[in-house]
Design a protein around this motif. Sequence first.
Motif, short mmCIF file in Angstrom:
data_model
loop_
_atom_site.label_atom_id
_atom_site.label_comp_id
_atom_site.label_asym_id
_atom_site.label_seq_id
_atom_site.Cartn_x
_atom_site.Cartn_y
_atom_site.Cartn_z
N ARG A 126 10.86 -4.62 3.39
CA ARG A 126 11.60 -5.60 2.60
C ARG A 126 11.37 -5.33 1.11
O ARG A 126 10.22 -5.22 0.66
N LEU A 127 12.45 -5.24 0.36
CA LEU A 127 12.39 -4.96 -1.07
C LEU A 127 12.78 -6.21 -1.85
O LEU A 127 13.81 -6.82 -1.57
N VAL A 128 11.96 -6.55 -2.83
CA VAL A 128 12.28 -7.67 -3.71
C VAL A 128 12.68 -7.11 -5.06
O VAL A 128 11.88 -6.48 -5.76
N ALA A 129 13.94 -7.31 -5.42
CA ALA A 129 14.48 -6.91 -6.73
C ALA A 129 14.09 -5.49 -7.13
O ALA A 129 13.45 -5.29 -8.16
N PRO A 130 14.46 -4.48 -6.33
CA PRO A 130 14.14 -3.10 -6.72
C PRO A 130 14.85 -2.74 -8.04
O PRO A 130 16.03 -3.04 -8.21
N ARG A 131 14.13 -2.11 -8.95
CA ARG A 131 14.65 -1.85 -10.29
C ARG A 131 15.96 -1.06 -10.29
O ARG A 131 16.90 -1.37 -11.03
N ALA A 134 15.04 7.02 11.73
CA ALA A 134 14.10 6.89 12.85
C ALA A 134 13.71 5.44 13.13
O ALA A 134 12.83 5.19 13.96
N GLY A 135 14.33 4.49 12.43
CA GLY A 135 14.09 3.09 12.78
C GLY A 135 13.61 2.18 11.69
O GLY A 135 13.55 0.95 11.88
N VAL A 136 13.22 2.70 10.53
CA VAL A 136 12.79 1.82 9.45
C VAL A 136 14.02 1.12 8.86
O VAL A 136 14.96 1.78 8.41
N THR A 137 14.02 -0.18 8.89
CA THR A 137 15.13 -0.97 8.36
C THR A 137 14.74 -1.53 7.00
O THR A 137 13.60 -1.93 6.77
N VAL A 138 15.70 -1.57 6.09
CA VAL A 138 15.46 -2.06 4.73
C VAL A 138 16.34 -3.28 4.47
O VAL A 138 17.55 -3.23 4.70
N ALA A 173 12.49 -13.06 0.77
CA ALA A 173 11.89 -11.96 1.52
C ALA A 173 10.87 -12.45 2.55
O ALA A 173 10.58 -11.75 3.52
N LEU A 174 10.34 -13.65 2.35
CA LEU A 174 9.31 -14.17 3.24
C LEU A 174 9.88 -14.97 4.41
O LEU A 174 9.11 -15.61 5.14
#
Length: 253
Positions: free
Chosen positions: A36-41, A59-63, A72-73
Amino acid sequence: MADHRSPAIILHSPQLGENIGAAARVMRNFGLTDLRLVAPRDGWPNPAADTMSAGAFDAGVTVTVHQTLQDALEGITWLAAATARLRGIEKRVGDAQGAAQVAHERLGTGKSAIMFGAEKSGLPNDAVAVADFLMTYPVDTDFKSLNLAQAVCVFCAEWGKLAIGPRADEGDNKAGLGDLAPRDELYRMFEHFEEELERAGYFFPPEKTPLMKDNLRAALIRADWTRQEVQTFRGAIKALALGRGKARVLRED
């Protein structure tokens, strides 16, 4: 093997796509898939992340991308914050092994998350305030610089040691408690409580309000709230706000 109950990794305000990709790669190495990304620059998607991921996204990592930490929480019931500074806020403190151990023990009771801050500035105080656990690494005091993806790797490796062994029983709840409250419900409870404190004139002087709120949240978060407890506490806040003798009328309505 990946497990949907495994901890989420939260990157708060990450700057470099390369670090996001490298973090995803090491996550997948150890069976973690919820990033989970919070406000990526630099926004998302990011080609630099693809290059460094070595195929982890396929391979399965979800963003998922979120504008605020609160978003995000969603669904998170236990949160560890990676920080080199203890911030003067009273929290349980431990290392990566300790964080992995707690997260593993809670597989059957809710969803955990491990949160990392931006490359240059780390985590803001208001993010640390809502964590249950502060995770620190025993780095050399003469050279504390640790790359974001490397920091993620240290936790993931500790998680992998536990994930290889027997899983926690999904139905096991040692304390016999009800369902733990996810963070979105706790945030609403915090906001409700703080609104009533504002009306009562509790936050004074104004310049100390952010610190006072952080300390209140830090104290409340240690209670490991269940959903029923959150509902009960919010009912108590309503009763106090209504004034003496009026809570009974509210219940009867």
